[in-house]
Design an enzyme around this catalytic site. Structure first.
Site, PDB file in Angstrom:
ATOM      1  N   ASP A 166       0.851  -1.281   0.042  1.00 10.44           N
ATOM      2  CA  ASP A 166      -0.017   0.118  -0.013  1.00 10.44           C
ATOM      3  C   ASP A 166       0.798   1.197   0.027  1.00 10.44           C
ATOM      4  O   ASP A 166       0.684   2.013  -0.792  1.00 10.44           O
ATOM      5  CB  ASP A 166      -0.974   0.032   1.333  1.00 10.44           C
ATOM      6  CG  ASP A 166      -2.017   1.180   0.865  1.00 10.44           C
ATOM      7  OD1 ASP A 166      -2.371   1.604  -0.078  1.00 10.44           O
ATOM      8  OD2 ASP A 166      -2.376   1.540   2.243  1.00 10.44           O
ATOM      9  N   SER A 169       1.950   1.084  -7.911  1.00  7.24           N
ATOM     10  CA  SER A 169       0.711   0.938  -7.398  1.00  7.24           C
ATOM     11  C   SER A 169       0.042  -0.460  -7.402  1.00  7.24           C
ATOM     12  O   SER A 169       0.199  -1.049  -8.434  1.00  7.24           O
ATOM     13  CB  SER A 169       0.141   1.613  -8.572  1.00  7.24           C
ATOM     14  OG  SER A 169      -1.545   1.372  -8.831  1.00  7.24           O
ATOM     15  N   ASP A 170      -0.221  -0.814  -6.210  1.00  2.48           N
ATOM     16  CA  ASP A 170      -0.470  -2.160  -5.922  1.00  2.48           C
ATOM     17  C   ASP A 170      -1.693  -2.653  -6.759  1.00  2.48           C
ATOM     18  O   ASP A 170      -1.952  -4.001  -7.214  1.00  2.48           O
ATOM     19  CB  ASP A 170      -0.802  -2.642  -4.484  1.00  2.48           C
ATOM     20  CG  ASP A 170      -1.725  -1.648  -3.916  1.00  2.48           C
ATOM     21  OD1 ASP A 170      -2.399  -0.740  -4.532  1.00  2.48           O
ATOM     22  OD2 ASP A 170      -1.656  -1.515  -2.681  1.00  2.48           O
ATOM     23  N   ILE A 182      -9.639  -2.962  -7.174  1.00  2.00           N
ATOM     24  CA  ILE A 182      -9.329  -4.285  -7.783  1.00  2.00           C
ATOM     25  C   ILE A 182     -10.561  -5.017  -7.496  1.00  2.00           C
ATOM     26  O   ILE A 182     -10.827  -5.172  -6.217  1.00  2.00           O
ATOM     27  CB  ILE A 182      -8.091  -4.792  -7.630  1.00  2.00           C
ATOM     28  CG1 ILE A 182      -6.829  -3.976  -8.162  1.00  2.00           C
ATOM     29  CG2 ILE A 182      -8.028  -6.171  -7.768  1.00  2.00           C
ATOM     30  CD1 ILE A 182      -6.854  -3.948  -9.537  1.00  2.00           C
ATOM     31  N   CYS A 192     -22.498  -1.412 -16.128  1.00  2.00           N
ATOM     32  CA  CYS A 192     -22.907  -0.646 -14.731  1.00  2.00           C
ATOM     33  C   CYS A 192     -22.161   0.479 -14.050  1.00  2.00           C
ATOM     34  O   CYS A 192     -20.887   0.743 -14.267  1.00  2.00           O
ATOM     35  CB  CYS A 192     -22.576  -1.951 -13.812  1.00  2.00           C
ATOM     36  SG  CYS A 192     -23.101  -1.390 -11.919  1.00  2.00           S
TER      37      CYS A 192
END
Length: 377
Positions: free
Chosen positions: A134, A139-140, A158, A191
């Site tokens: 984190d 960027s994880d 994610i 969506c």
């Protein structure tokens, strides 16, 4: 060395040490991410908590020379609290976001990464590795997306097919050329529920977040909260789950795999009034082990004041008046004055006027005037 066989062994070991999902990708630069990060920077959409050097965020070799692969791990966390206490008229409660339930996830994920590191070093003693959770440079989410952990949702989280977006992520860079996995195809489709319900409009469009408007960020700031967001906070003390709870993929997703992630209901959903006067020692003792405490007690107390205003809790007025008169911190005095006016108890006018007469801080005086205006309208 048979790197495919080693990968299989790493995957098998990951299951034994409490990693819920694992993926592998190359250590190639994240070139597309660079363009997005530059755009975010130019638009002023960054929170300020990020690594400032964009090159470090997109180029693994700057973090580990001769890096050849990145392992991404995911740990599923609970979305439902067992025995959640109810907020009552006399004892209103705030809420910490799900990602701050249980033990600080940085510690939990680091534990799993260290165990994974140890296994890889045992297999390949000359290996070079670097792990991060984190707060690391990479960027994880970009790593997890490319490693096939999940797709990057319109809510900028994610999303995994198995656990939804209720996952913590961690990365392990190595100089081992593990065969990479295939990214998962985006499944958000048409969506837009997360975009439609974002309380502050922080989700500018699918996959783009203005962090400066995001409630999760705002709850972590230490100054006066901009007035246009104060009524949007609700009873949130730390973080925001709205864009996750409305996500159809997350429906029914609730996993209790890790004991250390289980929330203490009195910590995750604490009474608001006691928070107003809690001292540093008690705050650290009670809340210090959760990730939501990392900025200290001041933001939590400010948010508790706003939550009491949200509830229009007249039973809190004596506590708020005491804060307005005696707290040494301008943000707390001023926010208390604003909240007193928002709650709308006419008998508080005299206390606000008394505070105004002795107050020296201009920002606090402005907040007292706002409180008086609420009561005089």
């Amino acid at each position: 060395m048979d790197y495919l066989q080693l990968k299989k062994e790493v995957i098998e070991h990951s299951k034994k040490i409490g990693i819920d999902k694992i993926g592998f990708t190359t250590a190639d630069p994240f070139t597309q991410l660079k363009e997005r990060l530059i755009t975010q920077q130019q638009l002023g959409y960054q929170s300020g908590f990020e690594e400032p050097d964009i090159e470090k965020r997109i180029n693994p070799e700057l973090l580990l020379p001769k890096a050849q692969s990145i392992i991404s791990i995911a740990l599923a966390y609970p979305s439902k609290m067992k025995n959640a206490p109810r907020s009552t008229k006399d004892e209103r409660r705030g809420i910490f976001a799900r990602a701050s339930w249980g033990k600080d996830y940085h510690d939990v994920v680091r534990d799993r990464l260290k165990k994974l590191e140890a296994f890889i070093i045992e297999k390949v003693p000359e290996v070079k590795v670097k792990s991060m959770v984190d707060t690391g440079e990479l960027s994880d989410r970009a790593v997890a997306e490319r490693a096939g952990i999940g797709w990057s949702g319109k809510n900028c989280a994610i999303i995994t097919p198995e656990f939804g977006s209720y996952v913590y992520l961690g990365d392990l860079i190595s100089n081992i050329p593990f065969p990479p996995d295939t990214p998962i195809e985006d499944q958000c489709g048409s969506c837009t529920k997360c975009l439609d319900v974002c309380p502050t409009g922080a989700l500018v469009q699918g996959g783009q977040l203005d962090s400066t408007k995001c409630i999760a960020f705002l709850t972590q700031t230490k100054g006066f909260l901009p007035e246009q967001y104060r009524t949007k906070i609700g009873n949130r003390l730390y973080g925001c789950d709205t864009c996750q709870t409305v996500c159809p993929i997350n429906k029914g997703k609730d996993f209790h795999f890790h004991e250390e992630m289980e929330p203490d209901p009195e910590i995750a959903k604490p009474k608001l009034k006691p928070l107003l006067t809690i001292n540093n020692r008690d705050f650290k003792e009670k809340f210090g082990y959760v990730s939501g405490s990392w900025r200290g007690k001041k933001p939590i107390q400010r948010n508790a004041i706003l939550a009491l205003a949200h509830y229009k809790d007249e039973t809190a007025i004596p506590d708020l008046i005491a804060l307005m008169h005696t707290d040494p911190r301008p943000v707390i005095r001023g926010t208390a004055a604003w909240a007193i006016g928002k709650i709308g108890h006419k008998e508080s006018i005299a206390e606000l006027e008394k505070a105004l007469n002795k107050e020296k801080d201009e920002e606090v005086m402005e907040e007292i005037h706002k409180g008086l205006q609420f009561l005089n309208d």
